[in-house]
Design a protein around this motif. Sequence first.
Motif, PDB file in Angstrom:
ATOM      1  N   GLY A 160       0.805  -1.234   0.137  1.00 18.88           N
ATOM      2  CA  GLY A 160       0.100  -0.070   0.037  1.00 18.88           C
ATOM      3  C   GLY A 160       0.955   1.257   0.026  1.00 18.88           C
ATOM      4  O   GLY A 160       0.650   2.074  -0.685  1.00 18.88           O
ATOM      5  N   SER A 180       0.141  -8.190  -2.406  1.00 21.37           N
ATOM      6  CA  SER A 180      -0.768  -8.474  -1.326  1.00 21.37           C
ATOM      7  C   SER A 180      -0.962  -7.000  -0.645  1.00 21.37           C
ATOM      8  O   SER A 180      -0.943  -7.057   0.667  1.00 21.37           O
ATOM      9  CB  SER A 180      -0.076  -9.212  -0.448  1.00 21.37           C
ATOM     10  N   ALA A 181      -1.202  -6.130  -1.271  1.00 25.69           N
ATOM     11  CA  ALA A 181      -0.972  -4.621  -0.781  1.00 25.69           C
ATOM     12  C   ALA A 181      -2.236  -4.184   0.098  1.00 25.69           C
ATOM     13  O   ALA A 181      -3.458  -4.592  -0.185  1.00 25.69           O
ATOM     14  CB  ALA A 181      -0.983  -3.694  -2.061  1.00 25.69           C
ATOM     15  N   MET A 183      -4.431  -1.716   0.284  1.00 27.54           N
ATOM     16  CA  MET A 183      -4.785  -0.595  -0.556  1.00 27.54           C
ATOM     17  C   MET A 183      -5.665   0.335   0.228  1.00 27.54           C
ATOM     18  O   MET A 183      -5.677   1.402  -0.055  1.00 27.54           O
ATOM     19  CB  MET A 183      -5.294  -1.049  -1.635  1.00 27.54           C
ATOM     20  N   VAL A 235      -0.174  -5.004  -9.857  1.00 34.99           N
ATOM     21  CA  VAL A 235      -0.685  -5.435  -8.535  1.00 34.99           C
ATOM     22  C   VAL A 235      -0.736  -6.956  -8.704  1.00 34.99           C
ATOM     23  O   VAL A 235      -1.234  -7.915  -9.834  1.00 34.99           O
ATOM     24  CB  VAL A 235      -2.065  -4.877  -8.410  1.00 34.99           C
ATOM     25  N   CYS A 237      -1.557 -10.517  -6.184  1.00 38.44           N
ATOM     26  CA  CYS A 237      -2.324 -10.888  -4.787  1.00 38.44           C
ATOM     27  C   CYS A 237      -2.715 -12.228  -5.025  1.00 38.44           C
ATOM     28  O   CYS A 237      -3.016 -12.748  -5.935  1.00 38.44           O
ATOM     29  CB  CYS A 237      -3.647  -9.947  -4.543  1.00 38.44           C
ATOM     30  N   THR A 246      -9.733  -5.856  -1.496  1.00 40.50           N
ATOM     31  CA  THR A 246      -9.271  -4.231  -1.719  1.00 40.50           C
ATOM     32  C   THR A 246      -8.275  -4.168  -2.781  1.00 40.50           C
ATOM     33  O   THR A 246      -8.190  -3.079  -3.528  1.00 40.50           O
ATOM     34  CB  THR A 246      -8.675  -3.858  -0.158  1.00 40.50           C
ATOM     35  N   ASN A 247      -7.692  -5.114  -3.148  1.00 42.54           N
ATOM     36  CA  ASN A 247      -6.791  -5.286  -4.307  1.00 42.54           C
ATOM     37  C   ASN A 247      -7.733  -5.146  -5.610  1.00 42.54           C
ATOM     38  O   ASN A 247      -7.318  -4.478  -6.820  1.00 42.54           O
ATOM     39  CB  ASN A 247      -5.667  -6.262  -4.428  1.00 42.54           C
ATOM     40  N   PHE A 250      -8.921  -1.746  -5.997  1.00 36.67           N
ATOM     41  CA  PHE A 250      -8.108  -0.994  -6.801  1.00 36.67           C
ATOM     42  C   PHE A 250      -8.257  -1.161  -8.303  1.00 36.67           C
ATOM     43  O   PHE A 250      -8.182  -0.179  -8.949  1.00 36.67           O
ATOM     44  CB  PHE A 250      -6.732  -1.274  -6.045  1.00 36.67           C
ATOM     45  N   PHE A 263      -2.471  -6.804 -13.674  1.00 40.67           N
ATOM     46  CA  PHE A 263      -3.015  -7.383 -12.247  1.00 40.67           C
ATOM     47  C   PHE A 263      -3.091  -8.949 -12.408  1.00 40.67           C
ATOM     48  O   PHE A 263      -3.412  -9.487 -13.447  1.00 40.67           O
ATOM     49  CB  PHE A 263      -4.349  -6.789 -12.361  1.00 40.67           C
TER      50      PHE A 263
END
Length: 292
Positions: A160, A180-181, A183, A235, A237, A246-247, A250, A263
């Motif tokens: 993040g 695994s941000a 965000m 990104v 995840c 939440t990813n 985003f 992604f």
Amino acid sequence: MKQSLLISIYLLVTYATSIAQQQAEQSQVKTDTIHSEILKADRAYTIYLPRSYDTQSQKKYPILYLLHGLSGMNSNWFDKASVKQVQDQLVASSESVEMIIVSPNAGGDPETEWNGYFDMPGWKYEQFFFRELLPHIESTYRVIGNKQNRAVAGLSMGGGGSAAYGQKHADMFGSVYAMSALMAIPADRFIPQNQTAPSKRQLLTKSVIENSCVDYVANASEAQKEQLRTVKWFVDCGDDDFLLDTNIDFLRAMRAAKIPLEFRIRDGGHDWLYWHSALYSCLPFVSRNFQP
């Protein structure tokens, strides 16, 4: 006999020279500290220098700022994800270019130590990063030092942080790789038990809410969106990661804003096995986006 002795000496000297040269051409990992006037404290960082750093004294290198997660430290990427070994391997196979990699300390035990990459009461870490740490690194080491040759990446809290740094400082980073941000956090998650003296963890939570990467894109002006399009975004995840939703939020915000983004959802969770494997995508990605 004399000739045999000379040959033996010659071979010994040649072998010793070869060993010394090989040692001189090894990549290096060092830990150092910088004193911060902003934070009123010494802060450690761990840095990777490529194998040619000592032998090609005029060469300058692109740089990757690699951010750790909550309760982590600067050494984690090297101790737990083997950044040195992965980067050495990828350089040898021409999948990654030689670069400097630096991981600063923005953590510790969240109950007793400050954590986080944003400014909050008592912890102006974002100011420290851009006004003190980055200038120190790029003047102390042979860094090219422009947007096209500077990248930021990180995991969880650092994922993040890397995305937010790429958003708010799009003029400084050519690429961002978020793993695994963290965000965003829903605003109702910040409920301070003590209104007059919230804990360090509560202040961290509030700072993530205030620096939501999802909200930044959703509320961005056209000029800000255009700036975000100058950054290459990736990104990554795991499908079992508690931060997957939440990813995806985003991703949706970026697509709605028409900002290109790579992604990936891969098999895995929120752990070092996943982040180690992510390096095999991260390091080639930032390498491809560095510009000589």
